[in-house]
Motif scaffolding. Structure first.
Motif, PDB file in Angstrom:
ATOM      1  N   VAL A  62       0.864  -1.186   0.000  1.00 19.93           N
ATOM      2  CA  VAL A  62       0.000   0.000   0.000  1.00 19.93           C
ATOM      3  C   VAL A  62       0.898   1.232   0.000  1.00 19.93           C
ATOM      4  N   ARG A  63       0.715   2.104  -0.963  1.00 19.85           N
ATOM      5  CA  ARG A  63       1.515   3.322  -1.051  1.00 19.85           C
ATOM      6  C   ARG A  63       0.613   4.523  -1.279  1.00 19.85           C
ATOM      7  N   ASP A  64       1.008   5.650  -0.686  1.00 20.30           N
ATOM      8  CA  ASP A  64       0.377   6.895  -1.103  1.00 20.30           C
ATOM      9  C   ASP A  64       1.213   7.446  -2.257  1.00 20.30           C
ATOM     10  N   VAL A  65       0.745   8.495  -2.885  1.00 25.83           N
ATOM     11  CA  VAL A  65       1.426   9.013  -4.074  1.00 25.83           C
ATOM     12  C   VAL A  65       2.850   9.460  -3.744  1.00 25.83           C
ATOM     13  N   GLN A  66       3.048  10.041  -2.570  1.00 23.08           N
ATOM     14  CA  GLN A  66       4.385  10.516  -2.182  1.00 23.08           C
ATOM     15  C   GLN A  66       5.369   9.370  -2.004  1.00 23.08           C
ATOM     16  N   GLY A  67       4.868   8.181  -1.696  1.00 19.64           N
ATOM     17  CA  GLY A  67       5.751   7.043  -1.456  1.00 19.64           C
ATOM     18  C   GLY A  67       5.922   6.131  -2.656  1.00 19.64           C
ATOM     19  N   LEU A  68       5.412   6.544  -3.808  1.00 22.20           N
ATOM     20  CA  LEU A  68       5.501   5.716  -5.013  1.00 22.20           C
ATOM     21  C   LEU A  68       6.921   5.727  -5.562  1.00 22.20           C
ATOM     22  N   ASP A  69       7.400   4.559  -6.006  1.00 16.62           N
ATOM     23  CA  ASP A  69       8.755   4.476  -6.548  1.00 16.62           C
ATOM     24  C   ASP A  69       8.777   3.512  -7.740  1.00 16.62           C
ATOM     25  N   PRO A  70       9.806   3.586  -8.588  1.00 23.06           N
ATOM     26  CA  PRO A  70       9.846   2.753  -9.802  1.00 23.06           C
ATOM     27  C   PRO A  70       9.945   1.263  -9.517  1.00 23.06           C
ATOM     28  N   VAL A  71      10.644   0.865  -8.463  1.00 18.07           N
ATOM     29  CA  VAL A  71      10.820  -0.556  -8.158  1.00 18.07           C
ATOM     30  C   VAL A  71       9.492  -1.212  -7.797  1.00 18.07           C
ATOM     31  N   SER A  72       8.689  -0.551  -6.968  1.00 20.90           N
ATOM     32  CA  SER A  72       7.396  -1.119  -6.575  1.00 20.90           C
ATOM     33  C   SER A  72       6.447  -1.232  -7.776  1.00 20.90           C
ATOM     34  N   LEU A  73       6.515  -0.274  -8.698  1.00 22.41           N
ATOM     35  CA  LEU A  73       5.665  -0.329  -9.892  1.00 22.41           C
ATOM     36  C   LEU A  73       6.066  -1.491 -10.800  1.00 22.41           C
ATOM     37  N   VAL A  74       7.364  -1.631 -11.029  1.00 20.70           N
ATOM     38  CA  VAL A  74       7.863  -2.677 -11.927  1.00 20.70           C
ATOM     39  C   VAL A  74       7.594  -4.070 -11.362  1.00 20.70           C
ATOM     40  N   ALA A  75       7.683  -4.220 -10.049  1.00 20.08           N
ATOM     41  CA  ALA A  75       7.566  -5.535  -9.414  1.00 20.08           C
ATOM     42  C   ALA A  75       6.122  -6.003  -9.244  1.00 20.08           C
ATOM     43  N   SER A  76       5.149  -5.145  -9.498  1.00 23.80           N
ATOM     44  CA  SER A  76       3.749  -5.483  -9.233  1.00 23.80           C
ATOM     45  C   SER A  76       3.087  -6.156 -10.430  1.00 23.80           C
ATOM     46  N   ASP A  77       2.207  -7.115 -10.119  1.00 29.07           N
ATOM     47  CA  ASP A  77       1.389  -7.730 -11.172  1.00 29.07           C
ATOM     48  C   ASP A  77       0.334  -6.738 -11.657  1.00 29.07           C
ATOM     49  N   THR A  78      -0.309  -6.093 -10.691  1.00 31.23           N
ATOM     50  CA  THR A  78      -1.381  -5.138 -10.989  1.00 31.23           C
ATOM     51  C   THR A  78      -1.241  -3.923 -10.082  1.00 31.23           C
ATOM     52  N   VAL A  79      -1.457  -2.752 -10.646  1.00 36.17           N
ATOM     53  CA  VAL A  79      -1.444  -1.524  -9.863  1.00 36.17           C
ATOM     54  C   VAL A  79      -2.878  -1.003  -9.774  1.00 36.17           C
ATOM     55  N   VAL A  80      -3.417  -1.020  -8.570  1.00 41.65           N
ATOM     56  CA  VAL A  80      -4.775  -0.507  -8.332  1.00 41.65           C
ATOM     57  C   VAL A  80      -4.642   0.922  -7.828  1.00 41.65           C
ATOM     58  N   MET A  81      -5.212   1.847  -8.585  1.00 41.02           N
ATOM     59  CA  MET A  81      -4.999   3.262  -8.304  1.00 41.02           C
ATOM     60  C   MET A  81      -6.336   3.994  -8.223  1.00 41.02           C
TER      61      MET A  81
END
Length: 200
Positions: free
Chosen positions: A168-187
């Motif tokens: 679980v991330r807020d927008v300020q805590g978003l980073d490229p590694v977490s995005l790349v490693a995820s199957d699905t990004v629920v936003m």
């Protein structure tokens, strides 16, 4: 361009952030730099001059086999290390423009691969793990979902805490590694707007 909300609504978004061409080299560079920034770089070994031990010749020159001096030499057990590791920084310089372009490139690729799901809001009524598990299963979010909300509630953080690979991330805590490693990004829709303001 427009993103389709899970409820069927259309959300207008910027082409520059959610519809740009994927730049593999830039994304790779930024992801590597981000990971390296988290490395401590504190590994340290001793050279032969730093090992605590006498430098006196260990045995006589002749008649004792191999001729050698101090026991602090690398060939002996307990001796120094030939090319000893020393503390160093693994930091790589990535300027703000490169970082933002890489983030936009990743988000665009997630959108193309249908791995980006937009919802009106995302929260749980109580800090119960099972409630969140059921909610993610209903959305078919995969084994490694990333939940991005504008301002995550304590209930949501607590509910996700015991679920492996759910972040679980807020927008300020978003980073490229977490995005790349995820199957699905629920936003959430609010998070989408916040990201547009950030990466604009």
């Amino acid at each position: 361009m427009e993103l389709t909300n899970i409820s069927g609504k259309k959300v207008s978004v910027s082409d520059e952030i959610f519809g740009r061409e994927f730049n593999r080299d830039l994304v790779s560079q930024v992801v590597t730099a981000y990971r390296n920034a988290g490395r401590s770089g504190t590994k340290a070994q001793k050279t032969r001059s730093e090992v605590n031990g006498t430098t006196k010749k260990s045995k006589k020159q002749k008649g004792g086999g191999a001729r050698h001096g101090a026991l602090t030499a690398p060939i002996f057990v307990g001796g120094g290390v030939t090319f000893a590791a020393k503390p160093r920084s693994f930091e790589q310089k990535v300027n703000r423009k490169m970082y933002r372009a890489a983030m936009a490139s990743i988000l665009s690729e997630l959108n193309r691969q249908d791995r980006l799901v937009v919802v009106d809001a995302f929260d749980v009524d109580a800090p119960k793990t099972q409630g969140l598990v059921d909610k993610l299963a209903e959305m078919k979010a995969g084994k490694r979902p990333l939940l991005v909300v504008e301002d995550a509630s304590e209930n949501l953080y607590l509910a996700a805490r015991n679920i492996p690979y759910v972040e679980v991330r807020d927008v300020q805590g978003l980073d490229p590694v977490s995005l790349v490693a995820s199957d699905t990004v629920v936003m959430t829709a609010d998070a989408v707007k916040k990201i547009e303001e950030w990466l604009a």
